[in-house]
Design a protein around this motif. Structure first.
Motif, PDB file in Angstrom:
ATOM      1  N   VAL A 158       6.248 -30.287  45.428  1.00  0.00           N
ATOM      2  CA  VAL A 158       5.925 -29.241  45.062  1.00  0.00           C
ATOM      3  C   VAL A 158       5.090 -29.270  43.661  1.00  0.00           C
ATOM      4  O   VAL A 158       5.994 -29.387  42.567  1.00  0.00           O
ATOM      5  N   PRO A 159       3.799 -29.260  43.476  1.00  0.00           N
ATOM      6  CA  PRO A 159       3.182 -29.361  42.104  1.00  0.00           C
ATOM      7  C   PRO A 159       3.157 -28.315  41.510  1.00  0.00           C
ATOM      8  O   PRO A 159       2.344 -27.407  41.320  1.00  0.00           O
ATOM      9  N   GLY A 160       4.073 -27.898  40.681  1.00  0.00           N
ATOM     10  CA  GLY A 160       4.245 -26.678  39.647  1.00  0.00           C
ATOM     11  C   GLY A 160       3.946 -26.749  38.251  1.00  0.00           C
ATOM     12  O   GLY A 160       3.305 -26.017  37.849  1.00  0.00           O
ATOM     13  N   TYR A 163       6.688 -23.143  43.125  1.00  0.00           N
ATOM     14  CA  TYR A 163       5.477 -22.964  44.200  1.00  0.00           C
ATOM     15  C   TYR A 163       4.544 -23.911  43.391  1.00  0.00           C
ATOM     16  O   TYR A 163       4.356 -24.328  42.109  1.00  0.00           O
ATOM     17  N   SER A 164       3.319 -24.151  44.379  1.00  0.00           N
ATOM     18  CA  SER A 164       2.169 -24.816  43.804  1.00  0.00           C
ATOM     19  C   SER A 164       1.340 -24.044  42.846  1.00  0.00           C
ATOM     20  O   SER A 164       0.911 -22.888  43.319  1.00  0.00           O
ATOM     21  N   LYS A 172       4.383 -18.845  51.545  1.00  0.00           N
ATOM     22  CA  LYS A 172       5.486 -19.140  52.399  1.00  0.00           C
ATOM     23  C   LYS A 172       5.643 -20.318  52.631  1.00  0.00           C
ATOM     24  O   LYS A 172       6.700 -20.916  53.561  1.00  0.00           O
ATOM     25  N   GLY A 173       4.740 -21.340  52.111  1.00  0.00           N
ATOM     26  CA  GLY A 173       4.863 -22.683  52.429  1.00  0.00           C
ATOM     27  C   GLY A 173       5.132 -24.054  51.606  1.00  0.00           C
ATOM     28  O   GLY A 173       5.262 -25.026  51.829  1.00  0.00           O
ATOM     29  N   ASP A 174       5.719 -23.720  50.367  1.00  0.00           N
ATOM     30  CA  ASP A 174       5.902 -24.760  49.286  1.00  0.00           C
ATOM     31  C   ASP A 174       7.431 -25.049  49.425  1.00  0.00           C
ATOM     32  O   ASP A 174       8.404 -25.109  48.591  1.00  0.00           O
ATOM     33  N   VAL A 175       7.642 -25.380  50.621  1.00  0.00           N
ATOM     34  CA  VAL A 175       9.064 -25.993  51.132  1.00  0.00           C
ATOM     35  C   VAL A 175       9.230 -27.176  50.207  1.00  0.00           C
ATOM     36  O   VAL A 175       8.446 -28.282  50.203  1.00  0.00           O
ATOM     37  N   GLN A 176      10.428 -27.269  49.528  1.00  0.00           N
ATOM     38  CA  GLN A 176      10.582 -28.693  48.895  1.00  0.00           C
ATOM     39  C   GLN A 176      11.205 -29.764  49.594  1.00  0.00           C
ATOM     40  O   GLN A 176      12.019 -29.543  50.713  1.00  0.00           O
TER      41      GLN A 176
END
Length: 802
Positions: free
Chosen positions: A108-110, A135-136, A262-266
């Motif tokens: 995840v590029p946070g 989150y991204s 709802k999609g930034d699953v690690q």
């Protein structure tokens, strides 16, 4: 030579020719090469990829100053450059900013790593809540991304010396001032792996009597699958910004950004690391059936382990005498297979739901041509609920607000020989957050899952989000802190050549934290601490002949040691040595240059810095020492061709002893994979594995990026544009002795765009030659997992402007 090598060699030759040509073409007359002699008409006409920063900017020091004259290493990336270079996440900024390579935070590029350590995220100069991999970070709504290597200016508050990323939103202003007519654009994107994205934006001029200004609205929706099987990012962004001149010297700016995901699953990527896995893709298979999902709910719960905590059931603390029992041993399906890079550690139970709300308000009054007063308000809120099926649930709920009052003024002395622009001000920042996590009970065993087989009930762990599981929040930290500060900066010009910049601030901190978790392993009760701290920065620049501007800078910084939710752990607050408030320093020297009438600009910088970072599961503050050299070049070669080069060499050392609690791979303790992958091995102090200082090998020694862009003239049939580039990364590895090594690699990307009237069609291809490479995980499981690269990906974007 490989295709990648040929491309890299060819691009490198182009940059060397550019530099050689610039050196020969430099005007020997110093006045001709001075910054104020840049031909703005030439620059504007040629800059069709948005590479050259044309306007003075206040990001680095808080005072308007051209980037080329700023005594600090920084890179500004326009929205046009982001589009042409195909940069969609902050990880892609490596292409245009030296020293920005970032280890994977579970895919995840946070946040960026800058100069070997984690950087901080800002929005219009205000620090946001921590986002390491929650989150991204959205960048599609940016007018410009600004990357500053070094501490933030005193006006922005205290911060780490490593660096910062500043997001500048699209606004109701154009290049010449406020919008004069309605502008807008809609886009639709479709790509490989069912990539779907749509954006719409509109800028509206406002003219109500004495009030003039503009309003800009941006919206983005994404509903995609991913190269990695089982990950489906779904994100929505809404951003509104408005700028108004109210008359009589008054002006204001109001806006904000709402983000939902709802999609930034690690995912840790690949587990069960061996050198053979990295070199040939050979994965050790097998499962441990000693634990049973007795109630059939599809996951392990405390009652099925037999007691709570789980510690001795799933791992044995390693002090040099490792054991291997039934809980560690693979007993079914043991063997090998070839692993696809699309197969990563994931399950259908994994989720991550994020919402952020960011708001701002400015009001300013021009008191005189050389004096103004500005009041700014900022608010940022984050809520994230996530579950990673190896046994990491988390719930973050935090908000922060800040008020800042600044007085800008100018004066001069000695008949104008010495001129100064300055500001003084005050700020107040307040944080309130709650961090709930579970990972202390010993159930996390990253290697337990056979990812070639897929998730099973006995490697998917219960969660507090499922009340029937009987799993409590092991950490539940409520944290409040305030920061009240006074600051100043002055920019002094002596004659026409020498520039001095001095700045500092003093902050008074007050911190309260209490962790009421079920198994927090930290000090009990409410912890309070307060302290005052001063920081400063000093720089000097000299405008030398031949377009050269050497500079030197030194800064002393401090920052709060914040966890992932922006909170501060009570154990740090209770520490007698004030571990909750870190110190750092930076020494940097370099030279900036602009040649060929300002169409070739760049900087060469060397630095040495000291700062801390939180490491291990216990988030122990650990000192780091880094040094390196960075080079950045941007060249508008002609009306049609432009080139960029960014490169660095660096070395980061973790100062021992590193006493953090960390997981170690089975080979470190002398156990085979078949006898150890079923459980985990840990060290309570990493110093038992790496006594003294050690190299931070998760970051490569060198990263080089070279890109070229072409834009044709406009013809009756339309206009073409193309970009091609390559990034070369040296090897990385884990941090334990005998760690798995990830080989060096070169990855190429490109784009082609066709424009006809208001319509544009763009094809982007990432990882052009389908190169497989690996990014190490930059956290507690750095020695247990690595993220395989995404293969070749394409996307087509259709847009219409109006």
């Amino acid at each position: 030579m490989s295709n990648q090598g040929m491309l890299l060699a060819g691009c490198s030759a182009a940059v060397l020719l550019a530099l050689a040509g610039a050196a020969h073409a430099a005007d020997p007359d110093p006045s001709a090469a001075a910054p104020d002699a840049v031909d703005e008409i030439v620059v504007r006409a040629r800059d069709k990829a948005g590479l050259i920063e044309k306007e003075p900017n206040n990001t680095v020091f808080g005072l308007d100053k051209p980037l080329i004259e700023t005594p600090r290493s920084a890179s500004f990336v326009s929205d046009l450059t982001l589009q042409r270079y195909g940069i969609e996440t902050i990880d892609g900024l490596t292409a245009v900013s030296p020293g920005a390579y970032t280890a994977s935070f579970y895919g995840v590029p946070g946040a960026l790593n800058i100069r070997g350590t984690l950087a901080e995220n800002y929005f219009r100069g205000f620090k946001r809540i921590e986002n390491r991999g929650t989150y991204s970070t959205p960048i599609g709504a940016a007018d410009q991304i600004q990357i500053v290597r070094g501490p933030p200016t005193p006006i922005y508050g205290s911060g780490k010396v490593g660096g910062m990323l500043n997001f500048i939103p699209k606004s109701g202003k154009g290049e010449g001032g406020y919008l004069s007519e309605t502008q807008g654009e809609v886009t639709a994107t479709y790509g490989s792996y069912n990539r779907k994205n749509a954006t719409a934006q509109v800028g509206l001029p406002v003219n109500l009597g004495d009030v003039v200004g503009g309003v800009h609205v941006y919206g983005e929706v994404e509903d995609s699958h991913s190269y990695y099987k089982g990950i489906y990012p779904r994100r929505q962004t809404l951003q509104v910004s408005s700028d108004f001149d109210l008359g009589d010297g008054w002006s204001t700016a109001i806006g904000g950004m709402l983000y939902r995901s709802k999609g930034d699953v690690q995912t840790p990527g690949w587990n069960r690391l061996t050198q053979d896995l990295i070199d040939s893709g050979t994965y050790i298979t097998g499962r441990d059936t000693s634990l049973v999902d007795a109630d059939g709910n599809g996951r392990l719960t405390p009652s099925e382990i037999g007691f709570y905590p789980y510690a001795s059931a799933m791992y044995l603390a390693y002090y040099g005498f490792p054991d291997s029992d039934a809980k560690h041993t693979l007993d079914t399906g043991v063997g090998t297979t070839k692993l696809s890079p699309r197969t990563v550690y994931i399950s259908s139970a994994d989720f991550s739901k994020t919402q952020t709300n960011t708001l701002y308000f400015d009001v300013a009054k021009e008191l005189s041509p050389d004096s103004s007063l500005k009041l700014q308000l900022f608010y940022d809120a984050l809520e994230n609920k996530r579950f990673v099926s190896y046994g990491y649930p988390a719930w973050f709920d935090s908000d922060v607000w800040e008020a800042r009052l600044t007085w800008n003024f100018a004066n001069e002395a000695f008949d104008g020989l010495v001129k100064a622009k300055s500001f003084v001000g005050a700020s107040y920042r307040a944080f309130d957050g709650r961090r709930r996590e579970s990972y202390n009970s010993g159930l996390i065993a990253l290697d337990r899952r056979d990812i070639a087989f897929g998730a099973t009930p006995t490697d998917l762990i219960g969660s507090p989000f499922n009340p029937g599981d009987g799993v409590a929040w092991e950490n539940d930290n409520r944290s409040e802190w305030t920061q009240a500060g006074l600051f100043f900066t002055t920019d002094i010009m002596v004659g026409e050549k020498l520039n001095l910049m001095l700045g500092g601030r003093y902050d008074d901190y007050d911190v309260t934290s209490e962790d009421t978790g079920f198994l927090s392993y930290t000090v009990t009760g409410k912890q309070n601490a307060s302290k005052g701290k001063g920081t400063y920065t000093a720089s000097a620049t000299y405008k030398a002949p031949f377009g050269l501007m050497p500079y030197i800078t030194y800064a002393k910084a401090s920052a709060l040691e914040m966890s992932q939710a922006g909170d501060i752990a009570p154990g740090l607050v209770a520490d007698a040595g004030d571990a909750w408030l870190s110190e750092g320093d930076l020494a940097e020297a370099g030279v900036k240059f602009q040649w060929l009438q300002g169409t070739l600009v760049g900087s060469l910088a060397g630095y040495r810095q000291n700062r801390t970072q939180l490491t291990g599961i216990t988030q122990t503050p650990t000192g780091t020492r880094a040094k390196g050299v960075e080079l950045e070049v941007r060249w508008l070669a002609s009306e049609h061709f432009s080139f960029t080069f960014s490169g660095n060499t660096q070395h980061t050392t973790v100062k021992g002893p590193d006493t953090s609690f960390q997981y170690v791979p089975v080979h470190t303790v002398g156990v085979s994979g078949a006898n150890g992958f079923g459980g985990s091995y840990v060290v309570w102090s990493f110093a038992s594995v790496r006594p003294g200082d050690y190299d931070y090998t998760l970051i490569p020694k060198s990263v080089l990026s070279l890109y070229g862009a072409y834009t044709s003239d406009a013809y009756a049939w339309g206009k073409l544009a193309a970009t091609l580039g390559v990034t070369r990364v040296t090897k990385t590895s884990g941090t334990v002795p005998g760690a798995v090594v990830y080989p060096d690699y070169a990855v190429a990307s490109g784009s082609v765009a066709y424009e006809y009237g208001p319509y544009t069609a763009t094809l982007n291809v990432d990882n052009l030659f389908d190169k497989l490479y690996f990014t190490p995980v930059g956290d507690t499981y750095a020695n247990l997992a690595a993220l395989p690269s995404k293969g070749r990906e394409w996307r087509v974007t259709l847009s219409r402007k109006f």
